[in-house]
Design a protein around this motif. Sequence first.
Motif, PDB file in Angstrom:
ATOM      1  N   HIS A 131      39.757  28.603  55.454  1.00  0.00           N
ATOM      2  CA  HIS A 131      40.321  27.326  55.116  1.00  0.00           C
ATOM      3  C   HIS A 131      40.483  27.221  53.725  1.00  0.00           C
ATOM      4  CE1 HIS A 131      39.533  26.292  59.231  1.00  0.00           C
ATOM      5  NE2 HIS A 131      38.244  26.743  59.104  1.00  0.00           N
ATOM      6  N   LEU A 132      41.080  28.460  52.990  1.00  0.00           N
ATOM      7  CA  LEU A 132      41.514  28.546  51.518  1.00  0.00           C
ATOM      8  C   LEU A 132      42.693  28.760  51.341  1.00  0.00           C
ATOM      9  CD1 LEU A 132      38.336  30.462  50.102  1.00  0.00           C
ATOM     10  CD2 LEU A 132      38.552  27.983  50.124  1.00  0.00           C
ATOM     11  N   GLN A 133      43.504  28.189  50.153  1.00  0.00           N
ATOM     12  CA  GLN A 133      44.918  28.587  50.054  1.00  0.00           C
ATOM     13  C   GLN A 133      45.059  29.115  48.797  1.00  0.00           C
ATOM     14  OE1 GLN A 133      46.954  24.823  51.249  1.00  0.00           O
ATOM     15  NE2 GLN A 133      47.023  24.311  49.190  1.00  0.00           N
ATOM     16  N   ILE A 134      46.195  29.926  48.438  1.00  0.00           N
ATOM     17  CA  ILE A 134      46.469  30.539  47.121  1.00  0.00           C
ATOM     18  C   ILE A 134      47.095  29.352  46.338  1.00  0.00           C
ATOM     19  CG2 ILE A 134      47.717  31.924  45.925  1.00  0.00           C
ATOM     20  CD1 ILE A 134      47.443  33.887  48.455  1.00  0.00           C
ATOM     21  N   PHE A 135      46.533  29.114  45.233  1.00  0.00           N
ATOM     22  CA  PHE A 135      46.835  28.262  44.200  1.00  0.00           C
ATOM     23  C   PHE A 135      47.612  28.900  42.931  1.00  0.00           C
ATOM     24  CE2 PHE A 135      44.291  25.221  46.494  1.00  0.00           C
ATOM     25  CZ  PHE A 135      44.952  24.166  46.212  1.00  0.00           C
ATOM     26  N   ASP A 136      47.577  30.068  42.950  1.00  0.00           N
ATOM     27  CA  ASP A 136      48.082  31.047  41.669  1.00  0.00           C
ATOM     28  C   ASP A 136      47.681  32.490  42.140  1.00  0.00           C
ATOM     29  OD1 ASP A 136      49.675  31.193  39.432  1.00  0.00           O
ATOM     30  OD2 ASP A 136      48.277  30.850  37.963  1.00  0.00           O
ATOM     31  N   ARG A 137      48.651  33.122  41.505  1.00  0.00           N
ATOM     32  CA  ARG A 137      48.705  34.641  41.477  1.00  0.00           C
ATOM     33  C   ARG A 137      48.388  35.258  40.518  1.00  0.00           C
ATOM     34  NH1 ARG A 137      50.060  35.111  46.393  1.00  0.00           N
ATOM     35  NH2 ARG A 137      51.544  34.153  47.701  1.00  0.00           N
ATOM     36  N   VAL A 138      47.256  35.809  40.449  1.00  0.00           N
ATOM     37  CA  VAL A 138      46.423  36.223  39.076  1.00  0.00           C
ATOM     38  C   VAL A 138      47.195  37.615  38.376  1.00  0.00           C
ATOM     39  CG1 VAL A 138      44.357  36.740  37.669  1.00  0.00           C
ATOM     40  CG2 VAL A 138      44.507  34.887  39.159  1.00  0.00           C
ATOM     41  N   GLY A 139      47.209  38.417  39.336  1.00  0.00           N
ATOM     42  CA  GLY A 139      47.792  39.935  39.075  1.00  0.00           C
ATOM     43  C   GLY A 139      47.919  40.666  40.012  1.00  0.00           C
ATOM     44  N   PRO A 140      48.421  41.797  39.934  1.00  0.00           N
ATOM     45  CA  PRO A 140      48.502  43.003  40.818  1.00  0.00           C
ATOM     46  C   PRO A 140      47.324  43.876  40.787  1.00  0.00           C
ATOM     47  CG  PRO A 140      49.822  43.568  39.275  1.00  0.00           C
ATOM     48  CD  PRO A 140      49.514  42.192  38.934  1.00  0.00           C
ATOM     49  N   VAL A 141      46.852  44.425  42.261  1.00  0.00           N
ATOM     50  CA  VAL A 141      46.024  45.399  42.122  1.00  0.00           C
ATOM     51  C   VAL A 141      46.512  46.647  43.071  1.00  0.00           C
ATOM     52  CG1 VAL A 141      43.792  45.938  43.473  1.00  0.00           C
ATOM     53  CG2 VAL A 141      44.248  43.554  42.481  1.00  0.00           C
ATOM     54  N   ALA A 142      46.285  47.788  42.422  1.00  0.00           N
ATOM     55  CA  ALA A 142      46.674  49.137  43.324  1.00  0.00           C
ATOM     56  C   ALA A 142      45.685  50.034  43.066  1.00  0.00           C
ATOM     57  CB  ALA A 142      47.935  49.198  42.898  1.00  0.00           C
ATOM     58  N   THR A 143      45.689  51.261  43.749  1.00  0.00           N
ATOM     59  CA  THR A 143      44.999  52.450  43.660  1.00  0.00           C
ATOM     60  C   THR A 143      45.575  53.303  42.370  1.00  0.00           C
ATOM     61  OG1 THR A 143      44.474  52.165  46.040  1.00  0.00           O
ATOM     62  CG2 THR A 143      43.914  54.520  44.927  1.00  0.00           C
ATOM     63  N   HIS A 144      44.674  53.599  41.537  1.00  0.00           N
ATOM     64  CA  HIS A 144      45.094  54.508  40.318  1.00  0.00           C
ATOM     65  C   HIS A 144      44.375  55.664  40.450  1.00  0.00           C
ATOM     66  CE1 HIS A 144      47.791  51.586  37.912  1.00  0.00           C
ATOM     67  NE2 HIS A 144      47.322  51.013  39.083  1.00  0.00           N
ATOM     68  N   PHE A 145      44.791  56.853  39.756  1.00  0.00           N
ATOM     69  CA  PHE A 145      44.083  57.981  39.733  1.00  0.00           C
ATOM     70  C   PHE A 145      43.516  57.831  38.164  1.00  0.00           C
ATOM     71  CE2 PHE A 145      44.045  62.570  38.332  1.00  0.00           C
ATOM     72  CZ  PHE A 145      43.009  62.998  39.419  1.00  0.00           C
ATOM     73  N   LEU A 146      42.321  58.071  38.041  1.00  0.00           N
ATOM     74  CA  LEU A 146      41.570  58.011  36.694  1.00  0.00           C
ATOM     75  C   LEU A 146      40.812  59.139  36.420  1.00  0.00           C
ATOM     76  CD1 LEU A 146      39.685  54.218  37.393  1.00  0.00           C
ATOM     77  CD2 LEU A 146      41.883  54.783  36.419  1.00  0.00           C
ATOM     78  N   VAL A 147      40.915  59.327  35.085  1.00  0.00           N
ATOM     79  CA  VAL A 147      40.136  60.688  34.472  1.00  0.00           C
ATOM     80  C   VAL A 147      39.364  60.333  33.337  1.00  0.00           C
ATOM     81  CG1 VAL A 147      40.536  62.937  33.617  1.00  0.00           C
ATOM     82  CG2 VAL A 147      42.299  62.152  35.315  1.00  0.00           C
TER      83      VAL A 147
END
Length: 140
Positions: free
Chosen positions: A93-109
Amino acid sequence: MAEQEQNHYDVLDLQTGKAEFVLAACEDFEPEKISRLRIATKYPKLASQYFHDQGEDVELIKLEGSVELGPITGLADAIIDITQTGRTLVENHLQIFDRVGPVATHFLVRKGSLLQYQDELTTVIKRLANLVAPKEEVKE
């Protein structure tokens, strides 16, 4: 990784695991009526930066597990969490009030690995880039 010490290079967005960080709360959430918001999150660094950029002083409550319970139990006014479909938010029963930022899978080294295995990693990175990018963008 934004919550971790930066001991790595972010070398490639793998174009998978697309989701977003959101500010969510119960539908009767009225932030302007609360003198100092209490925000539950697993991601205090990200949340702190978000509210700093908004010019707001909030109390952050670091939670593990089901962060969605923060507003439901009264422990927090809202949450900052990752959502992909929004289903868990709706179920709680929650709703989105703001979009903070994107998330994705990244290749890290790791920095040391890049120095030690530069040739091998360059080969792997180029191959991965060829798999995830449109063909005309990647050049050998």
